[in-house]
Design a protein around this motif. Structure first.
Motif, mmCIF file in Angstrom:
data_model
loop_
_atom_site.group_PDB
_atom_site.id
_atom_site.type_symbol
_atom_site.label_atom_id
_atom_site.label_comp_id
_atom_site.label_asym_id
_atom_site.label_seq_id
_atom_site.Cartn_x
_atom_site.Cartn_y
_atom_site.Cartn_z
ATOM 1 N N ARG A 68 7.925 5.853 1.160
ATOM 2 C CA ARG A 68 6.474 5.903 0.959
ATOM 3 C C ARG A 68 6.142 6.051 -0.530
ATOM 4 N NH1 ARG A 68 5.805 9.512 4.363
ATOM 5 N NH2 ARG A 68 5.347 8.160 6.145
ATOM 6 N N GLU A 69 6.881 6.902 -1.230
ATOM 7 C CA GLU A 69 6.651 7.095 -2.665
ATOM 8 C C GLU A 69 6.969 5.817 -3.440
ATOM 9 O OE1 GLU A 69 8.857 10.529 -3.956
ATOM 10 O OE2 GLU A 69 8.152 11.716 -2.249
ATOM 11 N N THR A 71 6.827 2.744 -2.358
ATOM 12 C CA THR A 71 5.789 1.754 -2.054
ATOM 13 C C THR A 71 4.522 2.041 -2.851
ATOM 14 O OG1 THR A 71 6.680 1.475 0.181
ATOM 15 C CG2 THR A 71 4.416 0.740 -0.200
ATOM 16 N N ARG A 72 4.178 3.315 -2.958
ATOM 17 C CA ARG A 72 2.933 3.703 -3.635
ATOM 18 C C ARG A 72 3.070 3.690 -5.152
ATOM 19 N NH1 ARG A 72 2.541 8.349 -1.465
ATOM 20 N NH2 ARG A 72 3.443 9.547 -3.193
ATOM 21 N N GLU A 73 4.168 4.235 -5.669
ATOM 22 C CA GLU A 73 4.284 4.456 -7.107
ATOM 23 C C GLU A 73 5.157 3.431 -7.820
ATOM 24 O OE1 GLU A 73 5.618 8.486 -7.575
ATOM 25 O OE2 GLU A 73 4.142 9.262 -6.149
ATOM 26 N N PRO A 75 5.641 -0.256 -6.859
ATOM 27 C CA PRO A 75 5.464 -1.427 -5.993
ATOM 28 C C PRO A 75 6.406 -2.584 -6.307
ATOM 29 C CG PRO A 75 3.627 -1.200 -7.551
ATOM 30 C CD PRO A 75 4.424 0.064 -7.634
ATOM 31 N N GLY A 98 6.332 1.560 4.425
ATOM 32 C CA GLY A 98 6.478 0.483 3.448
ATOM 33 C C GLY A 98 7.864 -0.111 3.343
ATOM 34 N N LYS A 188 -5.279 -5.566 -0.126
ATOM 35 C CA LYS A 188 -5.910 -4.433 0.552
ATOM 36 C C LYS A 188 -6.823 -4.897 1.688
ATOM 37 C CE LYS A 188 -5.920 -0.966 -3.147
ATOM 38 N NZ LYS A 188 -6.774 -0.098 -3.988
ATOM 39 N N SER A 198 2.060 -2.416 5.534
ATOM 40 C CA SER A 198 3.223 -2.674 4.689
ATOM 41 C C SER A 198 3.453 -4.169 4.545
ATOM 42 C CB SER A 198 4.478 -2.024 5.282
ATOM 43 O OG SER A 198 4.893 -2.721 6.443
#
Length: 212
Positions: A68-69, A71-73, A75, A98, A188, A198
């Motif tokens: 998750r981290e 995917t978010r931070e 990419p 993700g 988005k 995802s």
């Protein structure tokens, strides 16, 4: 050409060495291998991996949190779960976080390497039993009607097709001749309209629609 950067997160030393060897066979890649979340997070402070192989059951937490981290931070990274868990709960938690692939560690090295090489073709690396489980899940799910989902615009459909081919935001922007910020906005919107979370789910939906 610049070598790829890899990250292996696995607490069992023998398995960690095997994963490093498989990743090295699959790609021309520089690999950092760590045994817990703390080590992975320290590594991410100074380098973003192109490919990350992440175990779920780690001594200081769940690898799904790291996915998750990433995917978010980060990419630009491609997080792949490598695990012994083949149940729906772990699988779909990882995909929702993700994960762009899900590989079981009971495969032989050759099959594992071939699965990893699917990344270069824009395909999600999945163990055969996992691919079957995902297909069964989507077949069993009741189809959504046009009233349940907002229709995609032609441009949003183009973006979904590119995601289905494995392109990242920057690559899709270059193909479409628009800014990364604009493509990120389309991504988005596509995720919201399709009720997905995802790139793995986007790839599955693109394939379902015959876009790839």
């Amino acid at each position: 050409m610049q070598r790829l950067k890899g990250l292996v997160v696995e607490d069992q030393s023998t398995t960690r060495e095997w994963l490093v060897g498989a990743l090295d066979q699959a790609f021309d890649i520089e690999i950092v291998a760590v045994d817990d979340l703390r080590g992975a997070r320290e590594s991410l402070q100074w380098r973003t991996p192109d490919v990350a192989l992440v175990d779920i059951g780690l001594p200081d937490g769940s690898g799904v949190d790291l996915v998750r981290e990433l995917t978010r931070e980060h990419p630009a990274a491609t997080p792949i779960v490598t695990t012994i868990f083949d149940d729906d709960a772990h699988l779909f938690d990882a995909i929702a976080a993700g994960a762009q692939g899900y590989l079981l560690k009971d495969q032989d090295t050759s099959a594992f390497v071939q699965a990893l090489r699917r990344i270069e073709r824009g395909e999600p690396p999945l163990s055969p039993s996992i691919a079957r489980r995902m297909l069964e899940h989507f077949r069993a799910a009741p189809p959504l009607s046009s009233e349940d989902l907002e229709p995609l615009t032609p441009r949003e459909t183009e973006v979904l097709a590119l995601l289905g081919r494995g392109l990242r935001v920057g690559e899709a922007a270059r193909v479409l001749g628009i800014s990364e910020h604009t493509v990120a906005g389309y991504v988005k919107t596509v995720y919201r309209k399709l009720n997905i979370a995802s790139r793995a789910e986007a790839a599955l939906e693109a394939a379902r629609r015959g876009l790839v």
